[in-house]
Design an enzyme around this catalytic site. Structure first.
Site, PDB file in Angstrom:
ATOM      1  N   GLU A 134      -3.359   7.540  -6.069  1.00  0.00           N
ATOM      2  CA  GLU A 134      -3.386   6.753  -7.314  1.00  0.00           C
ATOM      3  C   GLU A 134      -4.460   7.309  -8.242  1.00  0.00           C
ATOM      4  O   GLU A 134      -5.578   7.533  -7.788  1.00  0.00           O
ATOM      5  CB  GLU A 134      -3.647   5.281  -6.995  1.00  0.00           C
ATOM      6  CG  GLU A 134      -2.473   4.670  -6.235  1.00  0.00           C
ATOM      7  CD  GLU A 134      -2.636   3.190  -5.905  1.00  0.00           C
ATOM      8  OE1 GLU A 134      -3.644   2.595  -6.305  1.00  0.00           O
ATOM      9  OE2 GLU A 134      -1.743   2.636  -5.243  1.00  0.00           O
ATOM     10  N   HIS A 187      -0.484  -0.356  -9.868  1.00  0.00           N
ATOM     11  CA  HIS A 187      -1.254  -1.193  -8.932  1.00  0.00           C
ATOM     12  C   HIS A 187      -1.742  -2.484  -9.615  1.00  0.00           C
ATOM     13  O   HIS A 187      -2.945  -2.730  -9.728  1.00  0.00           O
ATOM     14  CB  HIS A 187      -2.444  -0.404  -8.355  1.00  0.00           C
ATOM     15  CG  HIS A 187      -2.938  -0.952  -7.044  1.00  0.00           C
ATOM     16  ND1 HIS A 187      -3.394  -0.165  -6.030  1.00  0.00           N
ATOM     17  CD2 HIS A 187      -3.053  -2.226  -6.581  1.00  0.00           C
ATOM     18  CE1 HIS A 187      -3.783  -0.914  -5.004  1.00  0.00           C
ATOM     19  NE2 HIS A 187      -3.570  -2.176  -5.320  1.00  0.00           N
ATOM     20  N   ARG A 234       0.838  -1.196   0.000  1.00  0.00           N
ATOM     21  CA  ARG A 234       0.000   0.000   0.000  1.00  0.00           C
ATOM     22  C   ARG A 234       0.876   1.251   0.000  1.00  0.00           C
ATOM     23  O   ARG A 234       1.862   1.323   0.756  1.00  0.00           O
ATOM     24  CB  ARG A 234      -0.881   0.036   1.253  1.00  0.00           C
ATOM     25  CG  ARG A 234      -2.149  -0.789   1.128  1.00  0.00           C
ATOM     26  CD  ARG A 234      -3.106  -0.178   0.102  1.00  0.00           C
ATOM     27  NE  ARG A 234      -4.308  -0.970  -0.108  1.00  0.00           N
ATOM     28  CZ  ARG A 234      -4.428  -1.972  -0.975  1.00  0.00           C
ATOM     29  NH1 ARG A 234      -3.412  -2.339  -1.717  1.00  0.00           N
ATOM     30  NH2 ARG A 234      -5.583  -2.614  -1.113  1.00  0.00           N
TER      31      ARG A 234
HETATM   32  P1  NAD Z   1      -2.054 -10.147   5.791  1.00  0.00           P
HETATM   33  O1  NAD Z   1      -3.009  -9.532   6.741  1.00  0.00           O
HETATM   34  O2  NAD Z   1      -2.113 -11.601   5.526  1.00  0.00           O
HETATM   35  O3  NAD Z   1      -0.569  -9.805   6.263  1.00  0.00           O
HETATM   36  C1  NAD Z   1      -0.185  -8.575   6.783  1.00  0.00           C
HETATM   37  C2  NAD Z   1       0.901  -8.829   7.797  1.00  0.00           C
HETATM   38  O4  NAD Z   1       1.364  -7.559   8.254  1.00  0.00           O
HETATM   39  C3  NAD Z   1       0.427  -9.586   9.022  1.00  0.00           C
HETATM   40  O5  NAD Z   1       1.220 -10.719   9.264  1.00  0.00           O
HETATM   41  C4  NAD Z   1       0.549  -8.580  10.141  1.00  0.00           C
HETATM   42  O6  NAD Z   1       0.922  -9.191  11.364  1.00  0.00           O
HETATM   43  C5  NAD Z   1       1.641  -7.688   9.624  1.00  0.00           C
HETATM   44  N1  NAD Z   1       1.663  -6.376  10.265  1.00  0.00           N
HETATM   45  C6  NAD Z   1       0.606  -5.628  10.667  1.00  0.00           C
HETATM   46  N2  NAD Z   1       1.052  -4.495  11.240  1.00  0.00           N
HETATM   47  C7  NAD Z   1       2.405  -4.527  11.191  1.00  0.00           C
HETATM   48  C8  NAD Z   1       3.414  -3.650  11.608  1.00  0.00           C
HETATM   49  N3  NAD Z   1       3.130  -2.498  12.239  1.00  0.00           N
HETATM   50  N4  NAD Z   1       4.700  -4.000  11.394  1.00  0.00           N
HETATM   51  C9  NAD Z   1       5.014  -5.169  10.784  1.00  0.00           C
HETATM   52  N5  NAD Z   1       4.085  -6.067  10.378  1.00  0.00           N
HETATM   53  C10 NAD Z   1       2.798  -5.741  10.568  1.00  0.00           C
HETATM   54  O7  NAD Z   1      -2.199  -9.316   4.447  1.00  0.00           O
HETATM   55  P2  NAD Z   1      -1.775  -9.798   2.985  1.00  0.00           P
HETATM   56  O8  NAD Z   1      -2.917 -10.475   2.335  1.00  0.00           O
HETATM   57  O9  NAD Z   1      -0.476 -10.484   3.075  1.00  0.00           O
HETATM   58  O10 NAD Z   1      -1.602  -8.379   2.257  1.00  0.00           O
HETATM   59  C11 NAD Z   1      -0.483  -7.580   2.576  1.00  0.00           C
HETATM   60  C12 NAD Z   1      -0.614  -6.216   1.935  1.00  0.00           C
HETATM   61  O11 NAD Z   1      -0.588  -6.350   0.508  1.00  0.00           O
HETATM   62  C13 NAD Z   1      -1.898  -5.476   2.250  1.00  0.00           C
HETATM   63  O12 NAD Z   1      -1.614  -4.106   2.370  1.00  0.00           O
HETATM   64  C14 NAD Z   1      -2.746  -5.686   0.993  1.00  0.00           C
HETATM   65  O13 NAD Z   1      -3.714  -4.693   0.829  1.00  0.00           O
HETATM   66  C15 NAD Z   1      -1.674  -5.625  -0.048  1.00  0.00           C
HETATM   67  N6  NAD Z   1      -2.010  -6.242  -1.340  1.00  0.00           N
HETATM   68  C16 NAD Z   1      -1.712  -5.527  -2.464  1.00  0.00           C
HETATM   69  C17 NAD Z   1      -1.966  -6.075  -3.683  1.00  0.00           C
HETATM   70  C18 NAD Z   1      -1.668  -5.279  -4.916  1.00  0.00           C
HETATM   71  O14 NAD Z   1      -2.431  -5.339  -5.856  1.00  0.00           O
HETATM   72  N7  NAD Z   1      -0.578  -4.573  -4.964  1.00  0.00           N
HETATM   73  C19 NAD Z   1      -2.534  -7.341  -3.784  1.00  0.00           C
HETATM   74  C20 NAD Z   1      -2.772  -8.061  -2.622  1.00  0.00           C
HETATM   75  C21 NAD Z   1      -2.491  -7.504  -1.389  1.00  0.00           C
HETATM   76  C1  MLT Z   2      -5.809  -5.775  -2.712  1.00  0.00           C
HETATM   77  O1  MLT Z   2      -5.733  -5.195  -1.627  1.00  0.00           O
HETATM   78  O2  MLT Z   2      -6.416  -6.851  -2.817  1.00  0.00           O
HETATM   79  C2  MLT Z   2      -5.139  -5.193  -3.885  1.00  0.00           C
HETATM   80  O3  MLT Z   2      -4.853  -3.882  -3.738  1.00  0.00           O
HETATM   81  C3  MLT Z   2      -5.707  -5.583  -5.192  1.00  0.00           C
HETATM   82  C4  MLT Z   2      -6.772  -4.721  -5.793  1.00  0.00           C
HETATM   83  O4  MLT Z   2      -6.481  -3.703  -6.360  1.00  0.00           O
HETATM   84  O5  MLT Z   2      -7.937  -5.109  -5.741  1.00  0.00           O
END
Ligand code: NAD
Ligand code: MLT
Length: 525
Positions: A260, A278, A231
């Site tokens: 964005e 993204h 993010r």
């Molecule tokens: P998740 O909840 O499985 O994992 C997040 C991890 O971050 C957890 O293990 C949590 O303990 C840890 N965390 C929370 N606060 C923290 C802190 N202060 N310091 C260190 N660690 C901390 O989430 P996920 O499914 O693995 O997704 C991770 C990120 O990726 C999210 O922000 C999600 O929105 C993003 N994401 C982006 C895309 C994209 O299109 N770019 C796609 C999927 C997910």
């Molecule tokens: C997500 O949090 O799942 C990602 O940002 C992917 C999306 O854009 O939907």
């Protein structure tokens, strides 16, 4: 009225098909904030990806809104607190795009290490320059993962394939989980100062915003690469720009931005930055998975069935839900009865679990009791999502207590309500799938709760119950069931009558005037 779903970001057809089978679905993408606000009152569900900003005022305007579905993980584009206050369920699809996001992260690490975008642009510009694009290998380098949840863990697995050493910082995971993943769990400082690549995979929260700021860049290796496919805002963009511009770090790969699209961001002008718009979740596989997951959730919620991935409601496993369902129904009835035993609001409520039910995760049962208890006082707007918030906002202290010791029944739930220095209590159990009220205050009973009941405290002597029944008979009120409980012979007794139709205040007054009746009230479920 036909249930309507508004889809305001593009989602895969497979998800839309599921919804179209049962509901009227409108797809309207690229709506402005005001257009969405004008449209939302007509819909029961809103389905978004990350583009639509579901702000508090939009949720407030959603008069019939019951659920907001997010086809993806991050819900930072939804005002979850506002949804919770309004009793709107927020669901996401947390797993569907994990692999895609992890693969994209690896692609970005490789792209920035081997300068692939720049080399590509050079060659398509008809230049054959092999010296300019010298890269670095991943093997033997240290990858620092900040936040090792779903995506972080998949990145770790893939990085092991590249023979990288792994450090991770995540205050919420155990060292067992870290060693299972082959990563060394350590401090943020160590990750920052020892890694060749630093990749962030946390959610964006008040604790993670600017988690990597100017101070952290000062501690990094000058050869370090920074990757953000999570993010925008977890890494401070100004500090990142300064570090890249001054050569404090080697490069960055960014899929996400504070704003964005980041069209005016100076980061886009830097040579040592690789960017994508993204795209982490933008694969055919991920989009089908998240669309189907969230469509199923909306379908379940609008049909009154439980959902799996609610952000603002406790998650209950399917098998546990089957066991808990009769207790959830019982608890809600106990709450409704309890709320009619006292007038006005309550200072504190204890929900006690006795017997086998005390071994289970009963959070949802407690919420059901709270819902039953609060909706009589605060209206129908109270539901499973906002009942804890309504209680908290009204200063009602809710306590859950458990005792595995059985009393008269294998399972008993008791609701103890304190108000104005008095304590009222109602207990129930489930026998053969049917609920029974087994105690009210000190009176032990065994009666099936029904829609309409009369509760009357009376002297424990003959010729009281008969005249009450005569009153009801005279008014053509059918009695479907009856129970009397007393503390001991000669003390007061409590009579409960199940009646088929509600009674008027006048009939209730007639019952109250029967000799020996001390109090009488109607209870409606
Ligand atoms: P998740 O909840 O499985 O994992 C997040 C991890 O971050 C957890 O293990 C949590 O303990 C840890 N965390 C929370 N606060 C923290 C802190 N202060 N310091 C260190 N660690 C901390 O989430 P996920 O499914 O693995 O997704 C991770 C990120 O990726 C999210 O922000 C999600 O929105 C993003 N994401 C982006 C895309 C994209 O299109 N770019 C796609 C999927 C997910
Ligand atoms: C997500 O949090 O799942 C990602 O940002 C992917 C999306 O854009 O939907």
């Amino acid at each position: 009225m036909e249930l309507k779903v508004l889809v305001s970001d593009p989602i895969a057809d497979e998800g839309l098909e599921i919804l179209r089978k049962e509901f009227l679905v409108d797809v309207a993408t690229e709506l402005s904030h005001d257009e969405l606000k004008r449209k939302i009152p007509g819909y029961d569900a809103l389905l978004v990806r990350s583009q639509t900003k579901v702000t508090g005022d939009i949720i407030e305007a959603g008069e019939r809104l019951k659920i907001i579905g997010r086809a993806g993980v991050g819900v930072d584009n939804i005002d979850v607190a506002a949804a919770t206050r309004k009793g709107v369920i927020v669901v996401n699809a947390p797993e569907g795009n994990t692999i895609s996001a992890a693969e994209h992260t690896i692609a970005m690490i490789l792209a920035v290490s081997r300068k692939i975008p720049e080399a590509h642009a050079s060659l398509v510009g008809r230049r054959w320059d092999r010296k300019k694009f010298m890269g670095v290998e991943l093997r033997g380098k240290t990858l620092g993962i900040v936040g090792i949840g779903r995506v972080g863990a998949e990145v770790a697995k893939r990085a092991i394939g590249f023979e990288m050493d792994l450090l991770a910082y995540d205050p919420f995971i155990s060292s067992e989980r870290a060693s299972e993943l082959g990563v060394k769990l350590t401090s943020l400082d160590e990750v920052i100062s020892k890694s060749d690549y630093i990749t962030v995979h946390t959610p964006l929260t008040k604790d993670t915003v600017n988690l990597i700021d100017a101070e952290e860049f000062e501690k990094m290796k000058p050869t370090a690469y920074i990757v953000n496919c999570a993010r925008g805002g977890i890494i401070n963009e100004d500090a990142l720009y300064n570090a890249l511009k001054s050569g404090r770090v080697a490069g960055a790969a960014l899929d996400v931005f504070v704003e964005e699209p980041p069209l005016s961001s100076p980061l886009l002008d830097l040579k040592n930055v690789v960017v994508t718009p993204h795209l982490g979740a933008s694969t055919e596989e991920a989009q089908v998975k998240v669309a189907v997951t969230v469509a199923e959730e909306i379908k379940n919620a609008l049909n009154g069935r439980p959902v799996k991935n609610a952000i603002n409601m406790p998650y209950v496993r399917h098998e546990l839900m089957t066991i808990l369902t009769p207790y959830i129904q019982l608890a809600e009835k106990l709450g409704r009865i309890g709320s009619q035993l006292v007038s006005g609001t309550y200072s504190s409520v204890t929900i006690q679990y006795h017997g086998e039910i005390a071994e289970k995760e009963v959070e949802t049962v407690t919420i059901a009791a709270m819902k039953g208890l609060l909706e009589n006082v605060f209206g129908e707007g109270v539901n499973y999502v906002n009942a804890p918030v309504v209680a908290r906002e009204r200063g009602i202290k809710i306590t859950e207590s458990k005792s595995e010791t059985m009393e008269y029944y294998p399972n008993v739930i008791s609701l103890i309500i304190e108000h104005d220095n008095t304590t009222r209590m109602v207990s129930g159990t489930v026998v053969g799938g049917e609920d029974r009220i087994v105690q009210i205050d000190d009176y032990h009973l065994d009666i099936a709760p029904t829609q309409n009941m009369i509760l009357a405290v009376h002297e424990d002597r003959p010729n009281i119950i008969g005249p009450c029944c005569v009153v009801l008979g005279r008014h053509n009120i059918n009695i479907a069931g009856m129970q009397v409980g007393r503390i001991r012979q000669g003390s007061d007794a409590l009579m409960i009558l199940n009646i088929d139709t509600p009674i008027t205040d006048e009939i209730l007054e007639e019952i109250r005037s029967v000799s020996g009746i001390k109090s009488a009230q109607q209870i409606t479920l």
